[in-house]
Scaffold this motif. Structure first.
Motif, PDB file in Angstrom:
ATOM      1  N   LEU A  24      11.797  -6.428  15.929  1.00 50.14           N
ATOM      2  CA  LEU A  24      11.031  -5.326  16.513  1.00 50.14           C
ATOM      3  C   LEU A  24      11.650  -3.983  16.122  1.00 50.14           C
ATOM      4  O   LEU A  24      10.926  -3.018  15.826  1.00 50.14           O
ATOM      5  CB  LEU A  24      10.981  -5.469  18.036  1.00 50.14           C
ATOM      6  CG  LEU A  24      10.157  -6.652  18.570  1.00 50.14           C
ATOM      7  CD1 LEU A  24      10.271  -6.744  20.084  1.00 50.14           C
ATOM      8  CD2 LEU A  24       8.686  -6.521  18.161  1.00 50.14           C
ATOM      9  N   PHE A 249       6.411 -11.542  13.565  1.00 53.44           N
ATOM     10  CA  PHE A 249       6.854 -10.265  14.116  1.00 53.44           C
ATOM     11  C   PHE A 249       6.703  -9.135  13.100  1.00 53.44           C
ATOM     12  O   PHE A 249       6.774  -7.962  13.463  1.00 53.44           O
ATOM     13  CB  PHE A 249       8.302 -10.367  14.605  1.00 53.44           C
ATOM     14  CG  PHE A 249       8.455 -11.190  15.854  1.00 53.44           C
ATOM     15  CD1 PHE A 249       8.364 -10.600  17.103  1.00 53.44           C
ATOM     16  CD2 PHE A 249       8.659 -12.560  15.782  1.00 53.44           C
ATOM     17  CE1 PHE A 249       8.486 -11.360  18.259  1.00 53.44           C
ATOM     18  CE2 PHE A 249       8.782 -13.330  16.923  1.00 53.44           C
ATOM     19  CZ  PHE A 249       8.695 -12.735  18.169  1.00 53.44           C
ATOM     20  N   THR A 252       3.986  -6.565  13.851  1.00 51.55           N
ATOM     21  CA  THR A 252       4.155  -5.497  14.848  1.00 51.55           C
ATOM     22  C   THR A 252       4.348  -4.135  14.210  1.00 51.55           C
ATOM     23  O   THR A 252       4.217  -3.119  14.892  1.00 51.55           O
ATOM     24  CB  THR A 252       5.351  -5.799  15.775  1.00 51.55           C
ATOM     25  OG1 THR A 252       6.549  -5.933  14.996  1.00 51.55           O
ATOM     26  CG2 THR A 252       5.118  -7.076  16.562  1.00 51.55           C
ATOM     27  N   VAL A 255       1.402  -2.212  14.801  1.00 49.28           N
ATOM     28  CA  VAL A 255       1.303  -1.681  16.163  1.00 49.28           C
ATOM     29  C   VAL A 255       2.156  -0.425  16.311  1.00 49.28           C
ATOM     30  O   VAL A 255       1.721   0.576  16.893  1.00 49.28           O
ATOM     31  CB  VAL A 255       1.728  -2.754  17.185  1.00 49.28           C
ATOM     32  CG1 VAL A 255       1.647  -2.202  18.605  1.00 49.28           C
ATOM     33  CG2 VAL A 255       0.840  -3.991  17.056  1.00 49.28           C
ATOM     34  N   SER A 277      -4.443  -4.449  17.772  1.00 50.20           N
ATOM     35  CA  SER A 277      -3.075  -4.317  18.275  1.00 50.20           C
ATOM     36  C   SER A 277      -2.822  -5.271  19.430  1.00 50.20           C
ATOM     37  O   SER A 277      -1.761  -5.914  19.501  1.00 50.20           O
ATOM     38  CB  SER A 277      -2.814  -2.882  18.723  1.00 50.20           C
ATOM     39  OG  SER A 277      -2.936  -1.987  17.643  1.00 50.20           O
ATOM     40  N   VAL A 281       0.038  -8.127  19.505  1.00 55.07           N
ATOM     41  CA  VAL A 281       0.997  -8.200  20.611  1.00 55.07           C
ATOM     42  C   VAL A 281       0.887  -9.548  21.318  1.00 55.07           C
ATOM     43  O   VAL A 281       1.901 -10.175  21.672  1.00 55.07           O
ATOM     44  CB  VAL A 281       0.768  -7.047  21.603  1.00 55.07           C
ATOM     45  CG1 VAL A 281       1.612  -7.243  22.861  1.00 55.07           C
ATOM     46  CG2 VAL A 281       1.100  -5.706  20.959  1.00 55.07           C
ATOM     47  N   THR A 284       2.625 -12.293  19.133  1.00 56.96           N
ATOM     48  CA  THR A 284       4.090 -12.254  19.179  1.00 56.96           C
ATOM     49  C   THR A 284       4.611 -12.603  20.574  1.00 56.96           C
ATOM     50  O   THR A 284       5.645 -13.257  20.716  1.00 56.96           O
ATOM     51  CB  THR A 284       4.612 -10.864  18.774  1.00 56.96           C
ATOM     52  OG1 THR A 284       3.947  -9.858  19.547  1.00 56.96           O
ATOM     53  CG2 THR A 284       4.326 -10.597  17.311  1.00 56.96           C
TER      54      THR A 284
END
Length: 299
Positions: A24, A249, A252, A255, A277, A281, A284
């Motif tokens: 992340l 991941f 992301t 996002v 998005s 999310v 993940t």
């Protein structure tokens, strides 16, 4: 890898959760670097941008280089380091070509197939086991990408094939890092990646050299710093979890691009972007819950 711990965090979180946290951070730093890249003059050649990114990154990383000295380069696997550097260079070259020759939305959506390549290669070369629920979350996350970018109808042009090659080389690079992380330190992996890549790309940039403006140099310096940090996060993540687990991941970063785009470029997200998005999310989060449930069952 379940026995690896990081101080107090290792007592609370499993290695896979720690790896997800690093991914992340990678996505956030990568998205931020891309935002700064958008501010660069369009007249700067892609090879020069690539060289300056690694050059400034190497300057920021230099204290660790001097501290490690030649001992930091000590390795029994120099060919695998070289293979990784070559894969990264080929992946970047193919990506630049594809983004210049395909519509942005289409290039982005094809580029996001990277986790699928990583998962498949992880199964083939690292013998990772990927359950049906994991595959479902991976595919659901990619569907979220398609909802966000809504690509045009895909035609099998040269740009499409080159973008797919970029994903293949990027996935091979990840497999190399995972293999290296079993015997090499994070410092050694990053030393080879930054020094060798700077030298190789520098040879190409020399023949195309045009000194960027001061404002572009500042942006390139920031990109270099973010590049080193994102590299540290990705290598660290692979020390704690398998590529097949970490692959989704990567989505992301789409996002994280939303708040970055809104804050710095006043880009207001559309309904499609918001919907996509939430799907990413959700994918993940679902993978993380699978890991938590699996860990609780085994305790």
């Amino acid at each position: 890898m379940s026995g690896i711990r990081i101080s107090t965090l290792g007592e609370v979180f499993s290695p896979k959760i720690i790896g997800a946290g690093f991914m992340l951070l990678w996505a956030l730093s990568f998205s931020s670097a891309m935002a700064f890249a958008k501010t660069l003059s369009p007249d700067i050649d892609s090879v020069i941008i690539l060289f300056m990114r690694y050059f400034f990154g190497l300057i920021i990383f230099s204290p660790f280089v001097f501290q490690a000295g030649f001992k930091g380069f000590a390795t029994s696997r120099p060919l695998l380091h070289l293979m990784r550097v070559m894969c990264v260079g080929l992946a970047m070259g193919c990506t630049y070509y594809a983004y210049r020759n395909l519509p942005l939305a289409l290039a982005t959506s094809i580029g996001m197939t990277g986790p699928l390549f990583t998962t498949l290669l992880s199964m083939l070369f690292l013998k990772d086991s990927v359950s049906l629920p994991k595959w479902a979350f991976i595919l659901f996350g990619y569907l979220g990408v398609l909802v966000m970018v809504r690509p045009h109808e895909v035609t099998l042009s040269l740009g499409v094939w080159v973008e797919l090659l970029a994903n293949l080389f990027a996935a091979l690079s990840i497999i190399c890092v995972k293999s290296l992380s079993r015997t090499e330190s994070t410092l050694t992996i990053m030393l080879y990646a930054n020094t060798v890549t700077t030298l190789l790309v520098g040879v190409l940039a020399f023949s195309l050299w045009e000194t960027p403006e001061n404002s572009d140099l500042i942006a390139l310096a920031v990109i270099g710093g973010l590049g080193v940090f994102s590299q540290f996060c990705s290598v660290s993540a692979l020390k704690f979890a398998s590529p097949s687990y970490l692959a989704p991941f990567e989505y992301t970063r789409m996002v994280f691009a939303i708040p970055v785009g809104y804050l710095f470029f006043q880009e207001v997200p559309t309904l499609w972007i918001i919907m996509g998005s939430f799907m990413i999310v959700g994918a993940t989060y679902g993978l993380t819950r699978l890991e938590v449930s699996h860990r609780s069952t085994n305790q």
